[in-house]
Scaffold this motif. Structure first.
Motif, PDB file in Angstrom:
ATOM      1  N   ALA A 153       2.093  18.094   0.484  1.00 27.26           N
ATOM      2  CA  ALA A 153       2.828  19.064   0.559  1.00 27.26           C
ATOM      3  C   ALA A 153       2.921  19.312  -1.188  1.00 27.26           C
ATOM      4  N   LEU A 154       3.342  18.464  -1.950  1.00 31.02           N
ATOM      5  CA  LEU A 154       3.470  18.965  -3.165  1.00 31.02           C
ATOM      6  C   LEU A 154       2.935  19.992  -4.417  1.00 31.02           C
ATOM      7  N   VAL A 155       1.194  19.108  -3.770  1.00 29.53           N
ATOM      8  CA  VAL A 155       0.275  19.837  -4.623  1.00 29.53           C
ATOM      9  C   VAL A 155       0.033  20.851  -3.989  1.00 29.53           C
ATOM     10  N   ALA A 156      -0.023  21.663  -2.613  1.00 30.16           N
ATOM     11  CA  ALA A 156       0.175  22.621  -2.427  1.00 30.16           C
ATOM     12  C   ALA A 156       0.832  23.163  -2.487  1.00 30.16           C
ATOM     13  N   VAL A 157       2.369  23.584  -2.343  1.00 33.67           N
ATOM     14  CA  VAL A 157       3.273  24.105  -2.969  1.00 33.67           C
ATOM     15  C   VAL A 157       2.531  24.716  -3.999  1.00 33.67           C
ATOM     16  N   ALA A 158       2.283  23.864  -5.466  1.00 35.64           N
ATOM     17  CA  ALA A 158       2.160  24.488  -6.707  1.00 35.64           C
ATOM     18  C   ALA A 158       1.063  24.777  -6.842  1.00 35.64           C
TER      19      ALA A 158
ATOM     20  N   GLY B  30       1.081  -1.310   0.207  1.00 36.07           N
ATOM     21  CA  GLY B  30      -0.314   0.044  -0.391  1.00 36.07           C
ATOM     22  C   GLY B  30       1.011   1.400  -0.101  1.00 36.07           C
ATOM     23  N   VAL B  31       0.411   2.464  -0.106  1.00 34.29           N
ATOM     24  CA  VAL B  31       0.897   3.671   0.037  1.00 34.29           C
ATOM     25  C   VAL B  31       0.591   4.190   1.498  1.00 34.29           C
ATOM     26  N   THR B  32       2.557   4.489   1.958  1.00 35.25           N
ATOM     27  CA  THR B  32       2.621   4.492   3.489  1.00 35.25           C
ATOM     28  C   THR B  32       2.209   6.411   3.514  1.00 35.25           C
ATOM     29  N   LEU B  33       1.683   6.334   4.667  1.00 34.14           N
ATOM     30  CA  LEU B  33       1.115   7.691   5.820  1.00 34.14           C
ATOM     31  C   LEU B  33       2.577   8.854   4.555  1.00 34.14           C
ATOM     32  N   ILE B  34       3.675   8.620   4.989  1.00 36.83           N
ATOM     33  CA  ILE B  34       4.791   9.958   4.817  1.00 36.83           C
ATOM     34  C   ILE B  34       4.938   9.955   3.354  1.00 36.83           C
ATOM     35  N   GLU B  35       4.265   8.540   2.415  1.00 42.55           N
ATOM     36  CA  GLU B  35       4.000   9.442   0.653  1.00 42.55           C
ATOM     37  C   GLU B  35       3.074  10.415   1.027  1.00 42.55           C
ATOM     38  N   VAL B  36       1.977   9.502   1.267  1.00 45.90           N
ATOM     39  CA  VAL B  36       0.642  10.474   1.426  1.00 45.90           C
ATOM     40  C   VAL B  36       0.624  11.795   1.650  1.00 45.90           C
TER      41      VAL B  36
END
Length: 135
Positions: free
Chosen positions: A17-22, A6-12
């Motif tokens: 954060a990346l989307v927020a910066v954009a 699955g996807v880890t919490l850190i990856e999410v």
């Protein structure tokens, strides 16, 4: 059966954060664009105001334009118009909610030619237009 990954919490959190910066970068560009658009609108309005002073100067007539002089509408008590010169909107008016002040300078080139320069000050900026008049 294979191991399910699955996807880890850190990856999410990193993706958020990346989307927020954009998104913040796009919002910042939008705000900057709106400010520049407002400044451009005020500059065009100030230039139009200077054009109106120069057009009205032509209507005043060569004989009523003084040979020399400076009329500074930025002063607390601006010099009064004499014989219709400088014409309105001297000493100034409000455009787009911003106080604009008119400065007019006249210089005599020779007996048949006078130069008139008009500056319109708005905020920390100004526009300048000039024209020559002859009789």
């Amino acid at each position: 059966m294979g191991k399910v990954r699955g996807v880890t919490l850190i990856e999410v959190l990193f993706a958020i954060a990346l989307v927020a910066v954009a998104v913040l970068a796009l919002v910042g560009l939008n705000v900057t664009g709106l400010k520049q658009m407002a400044q451009g609108r005020n500059q065009v309005a100030a230039q139009d105001m200077a054009e109106r002073v120069l057009d009205a100067t032509k209507e005043v007539g060569f004989a009523l334009i003084p040979d020399t002089g400076t009329f500074d509408g930025r002063l607390p008590t601006p010099p009064p118009a004499v014989g219709g010169f400088p014409p309105r909107p001297y000493p100034g008016q409000t455009i787009n909610g911003e106080e604009c002040r008119v400065w007019v300078s006249v210089s005599k080139v020779d007996t048949h030619l006078k130069n008139v320069e008009v500056r319109v000050y708005f905020g920390q900026r100004w526009v300048s237009l000039g024209r020559s008049y002859s009789n």
